[in-house]
Design a protein around this motif. Structure first.
Motif, PDB file in Angstrom:
ATOM      1  N   ILE A 194      30.510  11.184  67.932  1.00 23.29           N
ATOM      2  CA  ILE A 194      31.425   9.380  67.662  1.00 23.29           C
ATOM      3  C   ILE A 194      31.438   8.968  66.584  1.00 23.29           C
ATOM      4  CG2 ILE A 194      30.178   8.982  70.262  1.00 23.29           C
ATOM      5  CD1 ILE A 194      28.121   7.555  69.020  1.00 23.29           C
ATOM      6  N   THR A 195      31.251   8.167  66.294  1.00 28.39           N
ATOM      7  CA  THR A 195      31.868   7.341  64.952  1.00 28.39           C
ATOM      8  C   THR A 195      31.152   7.431  64.469  1.00 28.39           C
ATOM      9  OG1 THR A 195      32.294   5.027  66.098  1.00 28.39           O
ATOM     10  CG2 THR A 195      34.695   6.682  66.452  1.00 28.39           C
ATOM     11  N   ARG A 196      30.951   7.117  63.732  1.00 23.69           N
ATOM     12  CA  ARG A 196      30.061   6.391  62.037  1.00 23.69           C
ATOM     13  C   ARG A 196      30.136   4.806  62.997  1.00 23.69           C
ATOM     14  NH1 ARG A 196      28.678   2.428  59.113  1.00 23.69           N
ATOM     15  NH2 ARG A 196      31.030   1.659  58.819  1.00 23.69           N
ATOM     16  N   GLU A 197      30.961   3.758  63.358  1.00 25.68           N
ATOM     17  CA  GLU A 197      31.259   2.485  64.013  1.00 25.68           C
ATOM     18  C   GLU A 197      29.568   2.054  65.331  1.00 25.68           C
ATOM     19  OE1 GLU A 197      33.871   2.977  61.110  1.00 25.68           O
ATOM     20  OE2 GLU A 197      33.282   3.763  62.912  1.00 25.68           O
ATOM     21  N   SER A 198      30.041   3.168  65.946  1.00 24.79           N
ATOM     22  CA  SER A 198      29.461   2.919  67.052  1.00 24.79           C
ATOM     23  C   SER A 198      27.581   3.974  67.379  1.00 24.79           C
ATOM     24  CB  SER A 198      30.415   4.299  68.069  1.00 24.79           C
ATOM     25  OG  SER A 198      30.919   4.480  68.742  1.00 24.79           O
ATOM     26  N   VAL A 199      27.924   4.634  66.953  1.00 26.13           N
ATOM     27  CA  VAL A 199      25.890   5.075  65.594  1.00 26.13           C
ATOM     28  C   VAL A 199      25.337   3.999  65.136  1.00 26.13           C
ATOM     29  CG1 VAL A 199      25.283   6.411  64.111  1.00 26.13           C
ATOM     30  CG2 VAL A 199      26.110   7.643  64.829  1.00 26.13           C
ATOM     31  N   ASN A 200      26.498   2.780  64.279  1.00 21.92           N
ATOM     32  CA  ASN A 200      25.785   2.012  63.426  1.00 21.92           C
ATOM     33  C   ASN A 200      25.325   0.901  64.611  1.00 21.92           C
ATOM     34  OD1 ASN A 200      26.658  -0.976  62.580  1.00 21.92           O
ATOM     35  ND2 ASN A 200      25.261  -0.335  61.112  1.00 21.92           N
ATOM     36  N   LYS A 201      26.292   1.002  66.013  1.00 17.59           N
ATOM     37  CA  LYS A 201      26.054  -0.652  66.898  1.00 17.59           C
ATOM     38  C   LYS A 201      25.097   0.125  67.799  1.00 17.59           C
ATOM     39  CE  LYS A 201      28.024  -1.615  71.127  1.00 17.59           C
ATOM     40  NZ  LYS A 201      29.088  -1.399  72.368  1.00 17.59           N
ATOM     41  N   TRP A 202      24.683   0.926  68.368  1.00 24.47           N
ATOM     42  CA  TRP A 202      23.888   1.348  69.184  1.00 24.47           C
ATOM     43  C   TRP A 202      22.084   1.453  68.584  1.00 24.47           C
ATOM     44  CZ3 TRP A 202      24.737   0.322  73.786  1.00 24.47           C
ATOM     45  CH2 TRP A 202      26.532   0.616  74.236  1.00 24.47           C
ATOM     46  N   LEU A 203      22.638   1.786  67.430  1.00 18.93           N
ATOM     47  CA  LEU A 203      21.268   2.360  66.835  1.00 18.93           C
ATOM     48  C   LEU A 203      20.228   0.903  66.200  1.00 18.93           C
ATOM     49  CD1 LEU A 203      21.104   4.832  64.104  1.00 18.93           C
ATOM     50  CD2 LEU A 203      20.324   5.447  66.394  1.00 18.93           C
ATOM     51  N   GLY A 204      21.465  -0.075  66.352  1.00 19.66           N
ATOM     52  CA  GLY A 204      21.402  -1.296  65.708  1.00 19.66           C
ATOM     53  C   GLY A 204      20.486  -2.114  66.867  1.00 19.66           C
ATOM     54  N   GLU A 205      21.360  -2.076  67.948  1.00 22.12           N
ATOM     55  CA  GLU A 205      20.786  -2.841  69.558  1.00 22.12           C
ATOM     56  C   GLU A 205      19.611  -2.067  69.812  1.00 22.12           C
ATOM     57  OE1 GLU A 205      23.076  -3.107  72.443  1.00 22.12           O
ATOM     58  OE2 GLU A 205      25.017  -3.741  71.842  1.00 22.12           O
ATOM     59  N   TRP A 206      19.410  -0.917  69.347  1.00 27.15           N
ATOM     60  CA  TRP A 206      17.570  -0.032  70.264  1.00 27.15           C
ATOM     61  C   TRP A 206      16.694  -0.519  69.385  1.00 27.15           C
ATOM     62  CZ3 TRP A 206      20.492   5.395  71.035  1.00 27.15           C
ATOM     63  CH2 TRP A 206      21.693   5.259  71.412  1.00 27.15           C
ATOM     64  N   GLN A 207      17.005  -0.515  67.811  1.00 28.64           N
ATOM     65  CA  GLN A 207      16.097  -1.026  66.922  1.00 28.64           C
ATOM     66  C   GLN A 207      15.471  -2.333  67.324  1.00 28.64           C
ATOM     67  OE1 GLN A 207      16.906  -0.742  62.779  1.00 28.64           O
ATOM     68  NE2 GLN A 207      14.898  -0.756  62.036  1.00 28.64           N
ATOM     69  N   ARG A 208      16.588  -3.605  67.031  1.00 31.69           N
ATOM     70  CA  ARG A 208      16.175  -4.973  67.587  1.00 31.69           C
ATOM     71  C   ARG A 208      15.408  -4.843  69.532  1.00 31.69           C
ATOM     72  NH1 ARG A 208      21.509  -5.583  65.695  1.00 31.69           N
ATOM     73  NH2 ARG A 208      22.108  -5.211  67.807  1.00 31.69           N
ATOM     74  N   ALA A 209      15.916  -3.918  69.757  1.00 27.54           N
ATOM     75  CA  ALA A 209      14.916  -3.503  71.272  1.00 27.54           C
ATOM     76  C   ALA A 209      13.697  -2.860  71.654  1.00 27.54           C
ATOM     77  CB  ALA A 209      15.817  -3.190  72.708  1.00 27.54           C
ATOM     78  N   GLY A 210      13.238  -2.693  69.411  1.00 30.29           N
ATOM     79  CA  GLY A 210      11.750  -2.117  69.610  1.00 30.29           C
ATOM     80  C   GLY A 210      11.894  -0.513  70.152  1.00 30.29           C
ATOM     81  N   TRP A 211      12.925  -0.110  70.374  1.00 32.40           N
ATOM     82  CA  TRP A 211      12.483   1.276  70.925  1.00 32.40           C
ATOM     83  C   TRP A 211      12.809   2.577  69.846  1.00 32.40           C
ATOM     84  CZ3 TRP A 211      17.640   1.507  75.108  1.00 32.40           C
ATOM     85  CH2 TRP A 211      17.177   0.877  76.125  1.00 32.40           C
ATOM     86  N   ILE A 212      13.500   2.495  68.421  1.00 33.43           N
ATOM     87  CA  ILE A 212      13.544   2.573  67.586  1.00 33.43           C
ATOM     88  C   ILE A 212      12.910   2.123  66.155  1.00 33.43           C
ATOM     89  CG2 ILE A 212      15.581   4.576  68.067  1.00 33.43           C
ATOM     90  CD1 ILE A 212      16.538   3.732  66.588  1.00 33.43           C
ATOM     91  N   SER A 213      12.935   2.960  64.944  1.00 35.26           N
ATOM     92  CA  SER A 213      12.656   2.018  63.997  1.00 35.26           C
ATOM     93  C   SER A 213      13.766   2.965  63.252  1.00 35.26           C
ATOM     94  CB  SER A 213      11.306   1.887  64.044  1.00 35.26           C
ATOM     95  OG  SER A 213      10.488   2.500  63.465  1.00 35.26           O
ATOM     96  N   ILE A 214      13.632   1.804  62.112  1.00 36.39           N
ATOM     97  CA  ILE A 214      14.610   2.868  60.731  1.00 36.39           C
ATOM     98  C   ILE A 214      13.659   2.613  59.325  1.00 36.39           C
ATOM     99  CG2 ILE A 214      16.721   3.704  60.280  1.00 36.39           C
ATOM    100  CD1 ILE A 214      18.777   2.899  62.252  1.00 36.39           C
ATOM    101  N   LYS A 215      13.606   3.367  58.939  1.00 30.84           N
ATOM    102  CA  LYS A 215      12.419   2.992  57.481  1.00 30.84           C
ATOM    103  C   LYS A 215      13.911   3.538  56.589  1.00 30.84           C
ATOM    104  CE  LYS A 215       8.572   1.214  55.317  1.00 30.84           C
ATOM    105  NZ  LYS A 215       7.573   1.508  55.056  1.00 30.84           N
ATOM    106  N   GLN A 216      13.831   3.554  55.939  1.00 29.73           N
ATOM    107  CA  GLN A 216      14.535   4.499  54.417  1.00 29.73           C
ATOM    108  C   GLN A 216      15.255   5.081  54.872  1.00 29.73           C
ATOM    109  OE1 GLN A 216      10.859   5.179  51.994  1.00 29.73           O
ATOM    110  NE2 GLN A 216      11.009   3.223  50.603  1.00 29.73           N
ATOM    111  N   GLY A 217      16.129   4.594  56.024  1.00 26.68           N
ATOM    112  CA  GLY A 217      16.992   6.280  56.357  1.00 26.68           C
ATOM    113  C   GLY A 217      16.656   7.164  57.285  1.00 26.68           C
ATOM    114  N   TYR A 218      14.869   6.737  57.540  1.00 28.16           N
ATOM    115  CA  TYR A 218      14.044   8.124  58.689  1.00 28.16           C
ATOM    116  C   TYR A 218      14.181   6.671  59.835  1.00 28.16           C
ATOM    117  CZ  TYR A 218      13.190  11.147  54.619  1.00 28.16           C
ATOM    118  OH  TYR A 218      13.123  11.626  53.729  1.00 28.16           O
ATOM    119  N   VAL A 219      14.486   7.742  61.122  1.00 24.50           N
ATOM    120  CA  VAL A 219      14.538   7.000  62.341  1.00 24.50           C
ATOM    121  C   VAL A 219      13.307   7.468  63.114  1.00 24.50           C
ATOM    122  CG1 VAL A 219      14.861   6.905  65.000  1.00 24.50           C
ATOM    123  CG2 VAL A 219      17.275   7.431  62.957  1.00 24.50           C
TER     124      VAL A 219
END
Length: 257
Positions: A194-219
């Motif tokens: 998928i595109t980078r833009e799609s990855v950005n969208k879903w990672l952002g939503e999941w991080q805001r929901a607390g499903w994942i966290s991202i710090k210094q590029g590590y998920v």
């Protein structure tokens, strides 16, 4: 570019998942054939169509196996970590490479040439059986990847990819399981298709929901059960836990899926 480096080849073979069961004398013999090499980050180890003259064992670093379309789009087929081997398909049949191998970071490898390793396999059928098992595992993984690409929506594919990465490369973290490799959104998109833009969208939503966290590029996977349910893999987690993790808390918002 490959550079020769000093390595304790026998000790490395003793730790390799494919070769560690060998007797000490056999490890010494195989170490005599193995040639060490180092590749810098982003270094091309081999390319699709190159002669299949050797198999590599990863000592340090990680290697991505990938394919490219005519217009330059990349699909990452696998990530090889220390203790694993790659290049075994062309090694066995002598045909050309079926994909590219690129160092994700500085990599130390042991290189086993086909002319040396095939006679060794003939003398050690147990190793040959393990090579076949590795091939079967890779084929199953490729089939699952193709099935996901054809039948799953983008967020489900991304969730499944994160779970697979956590299973293969995860280390315990305070809030969950951290994927122990720094991957850009472009690289994650190449894994999922998928595109980078799609990855950005879903990672952002999941991080805001607390499903994942991202710090210094590590998920870090925080809500594995939720991602498993999204990916259609409830067998990875208890059904009740999945239901509980998906239940919105009072005043909180869940991302739209």
């Amino acid at each position: 570019m490959a550079r020769a480096i000093p390595l304790d080849k026998e000790a490395i073979i003793a730790q390799n998942s494919l070769l560690k069961a060998l007797a000490p004398a056999d490890r010494r013999a195989l170490a005599g054939y193995a040639q060490p090499a180092r590749f810098d980050a982003d270094g091309i180890i081999f390319q699709h169509g190159d002669p299949g003259e050797s198999m590599m064992a990863v000592v340090r670093g990680r290697v991505k196996i990938c394919s490219h379309s005519i217009d330059g789009k990349e699909l990452v087929l696998n990530i090889i970590k220390p203790g694993e081997v790659f290049g075994e398909i062309a090694l066995l049949d002598g045909a050309a490479r079926t994909a590219d191998a690129v160092a994700l970071e500085t990599c130390d490898l042991l290189v086993l040439r086909r002319s040396d390793f095939l006679p060794f396999l003939e003398r050690h059928p147990d190793v040959a059986r393990r090579v076949i098992a590795v091939l079967c595992q890779r084929l199953r993984r490729t089939s699952a990847h193709l099935e996901a690409t054809l039948f799953l929506e983008a967020p489900a594919r991304l969730a499944r990819a994160l779970l697979n990465l956590a299973e293969a490369l995860g280390v315990p973290a305070k809030s969950g399981v951290c994927i122990d490799i720094r991957l850009s959104q472009q690289q994650l998109g190449a894994i999922v298709g998928i595109t980078r833009e799609s990855v950005n969208k879903w990672l952002g939503e999941w991080q805001r929901a607390g499903w994942i966290s991202i710090k210094q590029g590590y998920v870090t996977i925080v809500e594995a059960t939720t991602l498993a349910a999204l990916a259609g893999e409830v067998d990875r987690a208890d059904h009740k836990a999945v239901a509980a993790s998906r239940r919105p808390e009072s005043g909180s918002a869940r991302p739209r899926i």
